[in-house]
Design an enzyme around this catalytic site. Structure first.
Site, PDB file in Angstrom:
ATOM      1  N   HIS A 382      16.521 -28.248   4.077  1.00 57.59           N
ATOM      2  CA  HIS A 382      16.633 -26.788   4.075  1.00 57.59           C
ATOM      3  C   HIS A 382      16.070 -26.163   5.353  1.00 57.59           C
ATOM      4  O   HIS A 382      16.195 -24.950   5.560  1.00 57.59           O
ATOM      5  CB  HIS A 382      16.001 -26.181   2.807  1.00 57.59           C
ATOM      6  CG  HIS A 382      14.512 -26.005   2.851  1.00 57.59           C
ATOM      7  ND1 HIS A 382      13.643 -26.885   2.264  1.00 57.59           N
ATOM      8  CD2 HIS A 382      13.748 -25.025   3.394  1.00 57.59           C
ATOM      9  CE1 HIS A 382      12.399 -26.469   2.450  1.00 57.59           C
ATOM     10  NE2 HIS A 382      12.432 -25.340   3.139  1.00 57.59           N
ATOM     11  N   ASP A 430      16.361 -32.943  -0.555  1.00 57.29           N
ATOM     12  CA  ASP A 430      15.971 -32.041   0.537  1.00 57.29           C
ATOM     13  C   ASP A 430      15.342 -32.863   1.663  1.00 57.29           C
ATOM     14  O   ASP A 430      14.128 -32.878   1.854  1.00 57.29           O
ATOM     15  CB  ASP A 430      14.971 -31.007  -0.025  1.00 57.29           C
ATOM     16  CG  ASP A 430      14.692 -29.885   0.964  1.00 57.29           C
ATOM     17  OD1 ASP A 430      15.420 -29.800   1.977  1.00 57.29           O
ATOM     18  OD2 ASP A 430      13.748 -29.110   0.704  1.00 57.29           O
ATOM     19  N   SER A 526       7.130 -26.054   5.304  1.00 51.61           N
ATOM     20  CA  SER A 526       8.311 -26.806   4.883  1.00 51.61           C
ATOM     21  C   SER A 526       8.711 -27.848   5.918  1.00 51.61           C
ATOM     22  O   SER A 526       8.620 -27.607   7.120  1.00 51.61           O
ATOM     23  CB  SER A 526       9.492 -25.853   4.678  1.00 51.61           C
ATOM     24  OG  SER A 526       9.483 -25.389   3.367  1.00 51.61           O
TER      25      SER A 526
HETATM   26  C1  4AZ Z   1       8.312 -22.259   1.600  1.00 48.59           C
HETATM   27  O1  4AZ Z   1       8.701 -21.138   1.351  1.00 48.59           O
HETATM   28  C2  4AZ Z   1       7.414 -22.935   0.605  1.00 48.59           C
HETATM   29  N1  4AZ Z   1       3.706 -24.019  -2.535  1.00 48.59           N
HETATM   30  C3  4AZ Z   1       6.913 -24.200   0.878  1.00 48.59           C
HETATM   31  C4  4AZ Z   1       6.063 -24.791  -0.040  1.00 48.59           C
HETATM   32  C5  4AZ Z   1       5.720 -24.145  -1.193  1.00 48.59           C
HETATM   33  C6  4AZ Z   1       6.198 -22.891  -1.457  1.00 48.59           C
HETATM   34  C7  4AZ Z   1       7.058 -22.295  -0.553  1.00 48.59           C
HETATM   35  C8  4AZ Z   1       4.784 -24.828  -2.152  1.00 48.59           C
HETATM   36  O2  4AZ Z   1       8.648 -22.873   2.618  1.00 48.59           O
END
Ligand code: 4AZ
Length: 584
Positions: A382, A430, A526
């Site tokens: 993503h 993912d 992420s």
């Molecule tokens: C994000 O928005 C995201 N708490 C990544 C990890 C988590 C929540 C959101 C996990 O990239």
């Protein structure tokens, strides 16, 4: 065993109504879900392959002889051919099973090895007689266990090994033999001939000889309490999870929650106690060689009084194992001590997370990533799009993206590979790979201040409750102006469907967090790493920051792509030799 069970069992002795309870307690040690996978000694998610095998798609398969170490430790095969070393001979045997180990050294017409079962009622049982060179001898009862008996039966072609090794057989009245000696055999268990075991001459009489009953369909002893081995053999339930390979294919020792005897590997495998701290890795996580006291090899100093007739192939095997090429990954070299505490994590220092990379798209710090070696970075699907590869930059060694630190490297991107089954709605699969462009003047992608994280080949390397680490340059909830690489310790969480019903896919996803939710990944993290450390302090990329409901809420732990599920997918794209740690 729980004390209450133990007490109940004491009460139960001799009472048949307790039989069910008895078997209940017995079954407690076996992991039913794991048993469904039908693991054997050939399953490299559970055990290491032999040096003459490699691990492909979860199974140990034959290597070609040239893929063995080149060391010269000559061995002679039953075919009369001399091989450079035991690995080369065994890889040959792996392809042509007629080639078997005979002796150490060059071949010079030593005669043959053979094994017969004598004076039994059928072809599949009897006293064990071996022919070594021109002489024949019976095998001794002393130290004759299911381990050795299995090897004798494998040699005779019984794939299920032995069912009984204690049965006695007598010489027929018309046979006049005077037994003065026998050969004591000591095997590891997966040899294909007794010639590979240590054979030692002992004084004996006819009462001291070993007998065996090999496994055949008819010999199968079946009752409600039996455990069915993957090879079809039945063994008593109480012989499972005791470190002893009763099945012959090890399937009775690979799905254990505890061990009756022996040592329990974290991966759920029972191994003999004597393999613990013996200088050889037996558990895939290395836990059998952890916390070992440094000792002189006193065991080896016990000099054999008797005459040893065969080579010690086990020593050869160990030595060859140590000569196999090893990947350099997952090791960090930090000397830091500074640990500044801030909300939801600590600030990282140079070299603490040397596999962490940042992905920049245009001017935006977009996502995290994990360097896994060569020119390859792992990230979340993503995070990236296939057709805008030219817009990405990979930043390595970055600790602070406002005040760019020394030792930061920048690479452009060659291509982006997104998992074919990635779903933008469910976040299944993912995972994506980014291939970096090589440095203009170099032929490799080597990056300063960067070490690859190891890629896990087995889902049994780590388990719920294990402590792992997350890291990222993402934002803190609340505190907006922190742009430093931060890290935190989290533990792997079991049964995550309870938090995310219908959205959590066990096979492909992993949850991690802390009880109070204080440490969590968040927006901007992420694509970055969840790494776990094995018993030898080697770091594996266990997860990729993928999604989660909010950040830092204990009722909604962070969800990660379970990287071990994608080992084959990754190795297909980057090449096995880049990430295959053992038996390349
Ligand atoms: C994000 O928005 C995201 N708490 C990544 C990890 C988590 C929540 C959101 C996990 O990239």
């Amino acid at each position: 065993m729980k004390l209450v069970h133990y007490l109940l069992l004491l009460f139960c002795v001799g009472l048949s109504f307790c039989k069910t309870l008895h078997s209940l307690v017995q079954e407690d040690l076996l992991d039913e879900k794991c048993l469904k996978e039908k693991y054997t000694h050939q399953s490299c998610e559970k055990v290491f392959c032999h040096p003459w095998e490699k691990c492909i798609d979860g199974s140990c398969i034959c290597k070609l002889p040239y893929q063995c170490p080149k060391a010269v430790m000559l061995v002679c095969a039953t075919t009369g051919k001399t091989y450079n070393n035991y690995c080369q001979l065994k890889s040959h045997e792996c392809i042509y099973p007629k080639t078997k180990f005979l002796t150490n050294g060059t071949c010079h017409g030593q005669g043959q090895f053979d094994l017969y079962l004598k004076y039994g009622n059928t072809e599949s049982e009897g006293l064990v007689e071996v022919k070594l060179g021109n002489a024949t001898a019976f095998i001794c009862k002393k130290n004759w266990t299911i381990t050795e008996a299995n090897v004798a039966c494998f040699y005779r072609g019984f794939k299920g090994g032995a069912v009984d090794y204690k049965k006695t057989f007598n010489f027929p009245g018309d046979v006049d033999v005077r037994i003065t000696e026998c050969l004591e055999a000591n095997c590891r268990g997966l040899e294909t001939t007794l010639a590979e075991c240590v054979l030692t001459k002992r004084k004996a009489n006819s009462k001291d000889l070993a007998g065996v009953v090999c496994h055949t369909q008819e010999a199968a002893l079946l009752n409600d309490d039996s455990f069915q081995c993957v090879n079809g053999k039945y063994i008593p339930q109480e012989k499972t999870c005791d470190g002893i390979n009763d099945c012959g294919d090890q399937s009775d020792e690979l799905c254990c929650k505890g061990c009756r005897s022996g040592f329990l590997c974290k991966s759920g495998v029972c191994i003999p106690k004597k393999y613990q701290c013996n200088g050889e890795l037996d558990c895939i996580g290395g836990d059998d060689e952890m916390n070992c006291e440094e000792t002189g090899n006193s065991e080896h100093e016990v000099q054999e009084q008797a005459e040893r007739l065969s080579a010690n192939t086990d020593e050869d095997r160990k030595l060859l194992k140590s000569l196999l090429p090893k990947l350099s990954c997952g090791v960090r070299n930090t000397t830091h001590t500074r640990r500044k505490r801030i909300v939801g994590g600590k600030i990282a220092t140079q070299g603490q997370f040397p596999w962490q990379v940042a992905i920049k798209e245009g001017e935006k710090l977009h996502c995290g990533g994990i360097y896994i070696g060569g020119c390859w970075v792992l990230t979340a699907a993503h995070c990236v799009r296939k057709n805008v590869a030219h817009r990405y930059q990979i930043w390595t060694g970055l600790l602070d993206w406002i005040k760019i630190n020394n030792g930061t490297g920048i690479r452009r991107v060659n291509r982006v590979i997104i998992h074919e089954q990635y779903s933008g709605t469910t976040y299944q699969n993912d995972i994506a790979l980014i291939e970096m462009k090589k440095h203009p003047t170099k032929t490799t992608c080597e990056l300063e201040n960067t070490t690859p994280a190891c890629v896990p080949w087995s889902k049994y390397l780590f388990k719920p409750g294990d402590k792992c680490f997350i890291s990222g340059l993402g934002q803190n909830e609340g505190i907006k102006n922190i742009y430093k690489l931060k890290w935190g310790e989290v533990k792997l969480i079991d049964n995550c469907s309870q938090y995310y019903s219908h959205r959590f896919f066990e096979k492909e996803m992993e949850c991690a967090g802390t009880d109070d939710g204080s440490i969590d990944a968040c927006k901007g993290d992420s694509g970055g790493p969840l790494v776990c450390m094995d018993s030898n302090d080697v770091f594996y990329v266990w997860g990729i920051v993928s999604w989660g409901e909010n950040c830092g809420k204990p009722e909604f732990p962070g969800v990660y792509t379970k990287v071990s599920n994608y080992f084959d997918w990754i190795s297909h794209h980057v090449g096995r030799s880049l990430i295959a740690q053992y038996n390349v």
